[in-house]
Design a protein around this motif. Structure first.
Motif, PDB file in Angstrom:
ATOM      1  N   LEU A 199       1.247  -5.901   7.294  1.00  0.00           N
ATOM      2  CA  LEU A 199       0.173  -4.930   7.149  1.00  0.00           C
ATOM      3  C   LEU A 199      -1.173  -5.647   7.164  1.00  0.00           C
ATOM      4  CD1 LEU A 199       0.969  -2.022   6.829  1.00  0.00           C
ATOM      5  CD2 LEU A 199       0.704  -2.239   4.351  1.00  0.00           C
ATOM      6  N   PHE A 200      -2.022  -5.184   8.067  1.00  0.00           N
ATOM      7  CA  PHE A 200      -3.388  -5.718   8.091  1.00  0.00           C
ATOM      8  C   PHE A 200      -4.263  -4.647   7.452  1.00  0.00           C
ATOM      9  CE2 PHE A 200      -7.294  -6.159  11.033  1.00  0.00           C
ATOM     10  CZ  PHE A 200      -7.968  -6.938  10.102  1.00  0.00           C
ATOM     11  N   CYS A 201      -4.998  -5.026   6.428  1.00  0.00           N
ATOM     12  CA  CYS A 201      -5.801  -4.049   5.705  1.00  0.00           C
ATOM     13  C   CYS A 201      -7.290  -4.270   5.960  1.00  0.00           C
ATOM     14  CB  CYS A 201      -5.537  -4.139   4.204  1.00  0.00           C
ATOM     15  SG  CYS A 201      -3.812  -3.844   3.796  1.00  0.00           S
ATOM     16  N   TYR A 202      -7.991  -3.182   6.080  1.00  0.00           N
ATOM     17  CA  TYR A 202      -9.420  -3.231   6.395  1.00  0.00           C
ATOM     18  C   TYR A 202     -10.209  -4.104   5.420  1.00  0.00           C
ATOM     19  CZ  TYR A 202     -14.220  -1.808   7.111  1.00  0.00           C
ATOM     20  OH  TYR A 202     -15.565  -1.826   7.330  1.00  0.00           O
ATOM     21  N   ASN A 203      -9.845  -4.013   4.152  1.00  0.00           N
ATOM     22  CA  ASN A 203     -10.498  -4.925   3.199  1.00  0.00           C
ATOM     23  C   ASN A 203      -9.579  -5.196   2.020  1.00  0.00           C
ATOM     24  OD1 ASN A 203     -10.721  -2.796   1.403  1.00  0.00           O
ATOM     25  ND2 ASN A 203     -12.881  -2.407   1.855  1.00  0.00           N
TER      26      ASN A 203
END
Lengths: 347, 347
Positions: free
Chosen positions: B249-253
């Motif tokens: 999972l790549f999270c915006y911040n």
DNA sequence: GTTCTTGTTGCTCATCTGTCTCCCACGTCC
DNA sequence: GGACGTGGGAGACAGATGAGCAACAAGAAC
């Protein structure tokens, strides 16, 4: 938009009056008697030309710069400095002052910190705010004394300088009191190991508050670790492993509380149903974002910055004598910030 | 310790020379011919007396204050401003400049922000740094143009001003790349809903990186929510409920990643064994304190502050022409900060 | 061998930066 | 001839700057 090459002299020429008159009008000098017409003309021409005063020249002449120096530790290391700066900046702006900020390090040599103050002095700031990163005793550069100064969030070692600090005891009492008010009788404290005022004062308040409530404050469980998440976790594991497991936990700061949250989760303890937690610091990034939101005690950084600035300016303007306040630091209260980490203990 | 009532004149008298000579010696004026003996005497007497120059008077005469204005948004709201300030302060100090800081609000009216700049201009700062709280397009006060200026972490709407911004795409590519390198093939993106450059650029980089790696970037799952912990939680719940559940999972911040951590915990998913997570921002309070530590992409706030200051000073000193750099913002890279939230996916 | 020229060394004077402030100078009207 | 109404002049703040002025030496002209 003002053209900065326009001086009082240009306004005088354009208005056909003398420089003196322009100065009198623009500064509304009390004793100057100048006809309303002339005043109007000067003002409108000044505006037309986009005149703005040269504060340097003003300062040179009046010996007042309208600038306050702020030397702050660890500007980027904690969000605390930001709040102090903000409080100071708003208070300063409200009274027509501006801030010159210099970052320093608490661990920097006395000489280097003295050089920081020196830079401020050369620029002839009217006063200096010296802010530390956390409440402790600091050794101040000697040249700080040459202009009015106020210490923020610290007291000087052996120092006779006006200072403003947080009410550690009051904050701790509020935190423990909230736990007691919710009905907890088994309350533990996860403390810091550093030798700073907060460590001992919060501990003292913790015990005293319990005792005053009719509990055995001296016997209440206390575990100490470094005041980071990991330390909080470890201390919480220990304290929660006791057979008389506390149902309420007061944590030295929000980071330690964050560790306590993890310990609770690992033990299958739900917050706040099985365990109530209170933190200290109100670091929003942590406290508001934990789940459930952490009830905690806020440190009055903004208020300390504003208070210090107000009083510094008063001193600069001769409305106050800082020396009168120097013997005892001013203590600002630490309000409880209620979120969702406290509930009544299970029956 | 220097006594600020000592002027060049006092040194001159004590040394038995003229004021001019003292000035020449102390400033090491190139064409001044003064004997080594006189130079020595002047210098030692200046030191003895604790002479320090009055920078106001200097500035008045030389038209150089050695001060840089920094107007920064949201000084206390995010830790970002602190890093920009730190970078600027250290770069400035290294070249003999100091910072005047004014806090402003991104939502403040253009007039109020113009007044902030005006205050700086009246004090004759040599240049101005204008820093925003997050990467976006800003409408700049017009009077900013009257001295050399550099925009930090933003680009001006329609503006022709030198700016420095983070490499959103590069950072996102590094984040996604780290997931791919660990062996993940099902990767999702939890995005922000705001219309800022980061939102679209990171999304674009996310898809492109997957596609370039031979995966179907266009089909990869993306869920958008407000970029706070709660939004991250909700988006993660949705994305993890898919039958082709992502393992990375790549999270915006980092805040959204914090929400994703909670979602994973609730679903019984262990990080990084069952789910690998990457954040963005490197907010230390969060990223370093989550368990396990969050691998994330750092925004180069310190570097942007330092870069902007360096180039601003170069422009002030005539070593650079900012106009040359104005057409295209300078892009600074966003390095990946490895912690413990990425592992190979389970077989 | 003296005087004059030219050059060098070492330092000072006058002026400037933009603004404030004390003190004075006009006129006018009783 | 004071009082009043209006306004201007001249430093001063602290330092920067470039032209200029003595003093002296070496060399040249006589």
């Amino acid at each position: 938009m003002s053209n900065k090459n326009i001086g009082i002299k240009d306004v005088a020429v354009a208005a056909g009056v003398s420089v003196t008159t322009v100065s009198h009008v623009l500064n509304e000098v009390a004793y100057a008697r100048i006809s309303p017409e002339t005043r109007g003309k000067v003002r409108s021409i000044a505006e037309q030309l986009g005149y703005g005063p040269n504060r340097l020249a003003q300062a040179l002449r009046t010996q007042r710069t309208g600038m306050l120096g702020l030397v702050s530790e660890g500007i980027a290391t904690t969000p605390h400095a930001g709040h102090i700066i903000l409080g100071a900046d708003e208070a300063a702006k409200a009274r027509g002052y501006n801030l010159m900020i210099i970052n320093t390090s608490g661990s920097a040599s006395l000489e280097s910190r003295q050089a920081d103050v020196e830079a401020l002095l050369e620029r002839r700031v009217d006063g200096i705010l010296y802010a530390t990163m956390y409440h402790r005793n600091v050794e101040l550069p000697a040249n700080l004394g040459s202009v009015p100064s106020v210490l923020v969030d610290s007291v000087a070692t052996g120092g006779n300088i006006t200072a403003v600090i947080p009410d550690e005891e009051g904050g701790a009492r509020a935190a423990v009191g909230a736990l007691l008010a919710a009905g907890h009788t088994r309350v533990g404290f996860i403390n810091n190991t550093d030798d700073v005022p907060a460590t001992s004062q919060r501990l003292h308040a913790f015990r005293a508050t319990l005792t005053e409530a009719g509990l055995d404050g001296d016997a209440a469980p206390v575990e100490s670790e470094v005041s980071e998440v990991q330390g909080g976790y470890e201390a919480a594991r220990r304290i929660l492993a006791r057979e008389d497991r506390p149902t309420g936990l007061f944590c030295y700061n929000d980071r330690m509380a964050m560790g306590a949250y993890r310990a609770a989760a690992e033990l299958g303890l739900s917050i706040p149903a099985d365990l109530s937690v209170v933190g200290f610091d109100d670091q929003e990034l942590i406290a508001a974002n934990l789940h459930p939101g952490l009830t905690t005690v806020a440190l009055p950084h903004y208020e300390m910055g504003a208070w210090a600035t107000e009083h510094l300016i008063d001193a600069v303007e001769g409305k106050t004598d800082l020396a009168l306040m120097a013997p005892h630091p001013t203590i600002l209260s630490c309000p409880l910030v209620r979120r969702d980490s406290i509930a009544a203990p299970r029956q």
